[in-house]
Design a protein around this motif. Structure first.
Motif, PDB file in Angstrom:
ATOM      1  N   PHE A   1      -6.056  -2.347   9.911  1.00 13.68           N
ATOM      2  CA  PHE A   1      -5.277  -3.604   9.862  1.00 13.68           C
ATOM      3  C   PHE A   1      -4.396  -3.595   8.615  1.00 13.68           C
ATOM      4  CE2 PHE A   1      -8.875  -5.038  11.972  1.00 13.68           C
ATOM      5  CZ  PHE A   1      -8.261  -5.714  13.438  1.00 13.68           C
ATOM      6  N   ASP A   2      -4.912  -3.392   7.223  1.00 12.22           N
ATOM      7  CA  ASP A   2      -4.074  -3.053   6.132  1.00 12.22           C
ATOM      8  C   ASP A   2      -3.621  -2.046   5.827  1.00 12.22           C
ATOM      9  OD1 ASP A   2      -4.750  -6.191   5.283  1.00 12.22           O
ATOM     10  OD2 ASP A   2      -6.728  -5.156   5.007  1.00 12.22           O
ATOM     11  N   LEU A   3      -3.849  -0.853   6.489  1.00 12.24           N
ATOM     12  CA  LEU A   3      -3.540   0.536   6.128  1.00 12.24           C
ATOM     13  C   LEU A   3      -2.654   1.111   6.941  1.00 12.24           C
ATOM     14  CD1 LEU A   3      -7.053   1.677   4.746  1.00 12.24           C
ATOM     15  CD2 LEU A   3      -5.231   0.242   3.499  1.00 12.24           C
ATOM     16  N   ALA A   4      -2.844   0.712   8.235  1.00  9.72           N
ATOM     17  CA  ALA A   4      -1.963   1.466   9.261  1.00  9.72           C
ATOM     18  C   ALA A   4      -0.644   1.626   9.009  1.00  9.72           C
ATOM     19  CB  ALA A   4      -2.287   0.612  10.481  1.00  9.72           C
TER      20      ALA A   4
ATOM     21  N   GLY B   1      -8.996   0.524  -8.102  1.00 12.51           N
ATOM     22  CA  GLY B   1      -9.978   1.011  -7.070  1.00 12.51           C
ATOM     23  C   GLY B   1      -9.826   0.465  -5.625  1.00 12.51           C
ATOM     24  N   ALA B   2      -8.551  -0.353  -5.574  1.00 12.19           N
ATOM     25  CA  ALA B   2      -8.549  -0.932  -4.208  1.00 12.19           C
ATOM     26  C   ALA B   2      -7.307  -0.232  -3.244  1.00 12.19           C
ATOM     27  CB  ALA B   2      -7.970  -2.392  -4.533  1.00 12.19           C
ATOM     28  N   GLU B   3      -7.478  -0.217  -2.057  1.00 13.50           N
ATOM     29  CA  GLU B   3      -6.444   0.155  -1.180  1.00 13.50           C
ATOM     30  C   GLU B   3      -5.135  -0.399  -1.080  1.00 13.50           C
ATOM     31  OE1 GLU B   3      -8.801   3.072   1.821  1.00 13.50           O
ATOM     32  OE2 GLU B   3      -9.212   0.921   1.934  1.00 13.50           O
ATOM     33  N   THR B   4      -5.134  -1.637  -1.379  1.00 16.62           N
ATOM     34  CA  THR B   4      -3.926  -2.291  -1.283  1.00 16.62           C
ATOM     35  C   THR B   4      -3.833  -3.082  -2.516  1.00 16.62           C
ATOM     36  OG1 THR B   4      -5.077  -4.394  -0.497  1.00 16.62           O
ATOM     37  CG2 THR B   4      -4.178  -3.021   1.190  1.00 16.62           C
ATOM     38  N   THR B   5      -2.473  -3.259  -3.008  1.00 12.07           N
ATOM     39  CA  THR B   5      -2.205  -3.981  -4.259  1.00 12.07           C
ATOM     40  C   THR B   5      -1.341  -5.362  -4.053  1.00 12.07           C
ATOM     41  OG1 THR B   5      -2.174  -1.879  -5.398  1.00 12.07           O
ATOM     42  CG2 THR B   5      -0.973  -3.728  -6.329  1.00 12.07           C
TER      43      THR B   5
ATOM     44  N   ALA C   1       0.992  -1.339  -0.075  1.00 12.28           N
ATOM     45  CA  ALA C   1      -0.025   0.004   0.116  1.00 12.28           C
ATOM     46  C   ALA C   1       0.888   1.094   0.051  1.00 12.28           C
ATOM     47  CB  ALA C   1      -0.915   0.101   1.188  1.00 12.28           C
ATOM     48  N   ILE C   2       0.398   2.557  -0.787  1.00 10.95           N
ATOM     49  CA  ILE C   2       1.164   3.481  -0.425  1.00 10.95           C
ATOM     50  C   ILE C   2       0.146   4.673  -0.138  1.00 10.95           C
ATOM     51  CG2 ILE C   2       0.452   4.009  -3.147  1.00 10.95           C
ATOM     52  CD1 ILE C   2       3.275   5.104  -3.245  1.00 10.95           C
ATOM     53  N   ALA C   3       0.913   5.709   0.800  1.00  8.56           N
ATOM     54  CA  ALA C   3       0.143   6.517   1.400  1.00  8.56           C
ATOM     55  C   ALA C   3       0.709   7.881   1.341  1.00  8.56           C
ATOM     56  CB  ALA C   3      -0.335   6.279   2.823  1.00  8.56           C
ATOM     57  N   CYS C   4      -0.286   9.070   1.370  1.00  8.22           N
ATOM     58  CA  CYS C   4       0.619  10.459   1.277  1.00  8.22           C
ATOM     59  C   CYS C   4      -0.375  11.271   2.421  1.00  8.22           C
ATOM     60  CB  CYS C   4       0.570  11.092   0.141  1.00  8.22           C
ATOM     61  SG  CYS C   4      -1.346  11.682  -0.545  1.00  8.22           S
TER      62      CYS C   4
END
Length: 542
Positions: free
Chosen positions: A337-340, A34-38, A16-19
């Protein structure tokens, strides 16, 4: 002002990638699906085109010779894979994943930046951390920090340094388990203990469920052939199993329609059956937590836990919460869980950049360069960053013991090499230790010092159980004055806040000195440059 920084959770099964968005909050950037995880899966369609993510994962078994998954488990190893006549290392394949993440993140946000913070499991050693940094370089990125996943998760959960607390992070991802214990105070974040298993994660639960469903299907359909041998069947079942696992986290039972030849069966699996099939895996994670807690108690007697964070997609499984509560009686805090982890990396990136801006603003002339370097070079831990306008320090522990190869009398008086550890896993960084040594042979005129890092879960004196991290340039005394056996050699080892080890040795009679720094990497500069060119010449397949 500094450039924006992407935070990347480079996961074993999903990334996942964030900013930091316009409202100052961390936000995970959705991929083209369209998903938050790849999915961390790469399909090499040709020598110049690749596919990363869901499409690559869905064809992993059918196109097994052109597809790579779980590559994170091989980071820092000399594994070589060949596709269309080109050799790929784990760093190169991870570089392709990183390139894809940043490409779609730029397109989605309009941010024109190559600055990234990448996360790693806390127990990663020097080789794995350097391999991760090199993967970023291969992708054409500027890696401004490497931060451990539990610390990133803690940042995402809203660490407040105005309240003293002890925190345990249980991070069960798709391919790895990480358990980290830390203390939060006005001084910042202090990691006390880290432990884990790089070969234990949600993928192992998937495999257990795959085997369970396949076995039930064979029995229900009275099959004499094994359908798993059929790649199309195996691929379909592997895809269905992951969805089934997610369903069993919400419901008491789930069904998968299995088809093989003329046999068609609806196979039902209960949560109880799934938990029984994976009980041994849960037990392994709980044992690792207990082991980490025992070490923490030795360091801080009477240590309690104010909060226990559940991190990682696989921590969603009810069996995990139940096992931890049953064993330790904890009240658990669920995170994103997946994004933290990705969000925490973005928070760190912003905080480090803000500290740089603040430091530079208060500096003049040549001081700017010396201020800027420490915050952005190498690993994140041990560095300062601004959180909520306050300078915070993140300190870490040594993930693996480091020692020197010595020689002693073995069986029959024969020389026996062994590893003598100077610095031990879980010791707080930075640290410096000294060791008195002496020559083993007579008339020594040349002496090489070899530095090693622990490989297994526990220290072992056996040389082959460890990994040599002596730089390629070597560490050898030349032209010594024919030293007799037993001549003293003074050895000292310093490990900085980044976990980089510097070994110094002095031979007092001649006054000769050695000084080497272990910046271990499997890929040498020539191979790294070649990999960078390969990835730069590749593009996503439309």
């Amino acid at each position: 002002m500094s450039n924006p920084v992407f935070g990347i959770d480079l996961g074993t099964t999903y990334s996942a990638i964030a900013c930091i968005n316009d409202y100052g909050r961390p936000e995970v950037i959705r991929n083209p699906d369209g998903a938050e995880t790849t999915p961390s899966v790469v399909f090499f369609e040709s020598d110049s085109q690749y596919v990363v993510g869901k499409e690559a994962k869905n064809g992993a078994l059918v196109y097994r010779d052109q597809t790579v998954s779980l590559i994170k488990r091989h980071m820092g190893t000399p594994l070589e894979l060949e596709f269309f006549g080109t050799t790929f290392h784990p760093e190169t394949i991870s570089g392709v994943i990183l390139k894809d993440l940043v490409t779609y993140a730029r397109e989605a946000t309009g941010l024109d930046t190559s600055d990234v913070v990448i996360t790693v499991p806390a127990y990663f050693g020097l080789a794995e951390r350097e391999a991760t940094r090199q993967a970023g370089e291969i992708a054409g990125l500027n890696v401004v920090g490497i931060i451990t996943e539990p610390v990133a998760a803690a940042l995402s959960a809203g660490v407040r340094t105005d309240v003293d607390k002890s925190l345990l992070v249980y991070d069960l991802g798709g391919g790895t388990l990480d358990c980290t214990i830390m203390r939060i105070s006005a001084d910042g974040v202090e990691v006390l203990v880290t432990d884990g298993n790089r070969l234990l994660g949600g993928a192992d639960w998937d495999q257990a469920l795959f085997d369970l469903v396949a076995d039930k299907f064979r029995q229900q359909a009275l099959l004499t052939e094994d359908p798993v041998d059929d790649e199309d069947f195996a691929q379909r079942l592997l895809t269905e199993v992951e969805t089934c696992k997610m369903t069993l986290s919400r419901k008491e039972k789930a069904s998968i329609k299995c088809t093989f030849g003329t046999a068609v069966e609806l196979v039902e699996v209960t949560r109880a059956e799934f938990e029984a099939a994976t009980e041994h895996l849960v037990g392994q994670t709980v044992d690792i937590v207990a082991r980490a807690m025992a070490v923490a108690q030795q360091k801080v007697p009477g240590l309690g836990y104010d909060e226990v964070l559940l991190v990682g997609g696989s921590s969603r499984m009810p069996m995990i919460e139940a096992a931890l509560q049953e064993r330790f009686g904890w009240s658990l805090t669920k995170t994103e869980f997946d994004l933290a982890v990705a969000k925490g990396a973005a928070i760190y990136g912003q905080g480090a950049a803000a500290w740089i801006d603040s430091a530079v603003a208060g500096s003049t002339g040549t001081d700017v360069a010396t201020v800027a370097h420490p915050a952005l070079g190498g690993q994140a831990e041990g560095r300062q960053l601004l959180l909520g306008g306050k300078a915070v320090t993140i300190s870490n522990v040594l993930s693996r013991s480091i020692g020197v190869r010595f020689v002693r009398d073995g069986a029959g008086g024969r020389p026996e090499p062994f590893i003598g550890f100077l610095a031990h896993a879980q010791e707080s960084l930075p640290l410096e230790v000294e060791q008195a040594a002496e020559t083993y042979d007579h008339d020594v005129t040349e002496l090489t010092v070899h530095l090693y890092e622990q490989m297994g879960e526990a220290e072992s004196e056996v040389v082959t159980d460890n990994r040599e991290i002596t730089p390629d340039s070597g560490a050898t005394f030349y032209g010594l004055p024919r030293l007799p056996k037993g001549s003293p050699i003074h050895v000292s080892l310093a490990i900085d806040a980044e976990g980089l080890a510097t070994l110094s040795a002095v031979e007092p009679r001649s006054g000769q000195q050695l000084r080497i720094t272990a910046t271990l990497s499997v890929m040498q500069r020539e191979a790294l440059e070649a990999a960078t060119k390969i990835v730069a010449g590749m593009a996503r397949s439309d």
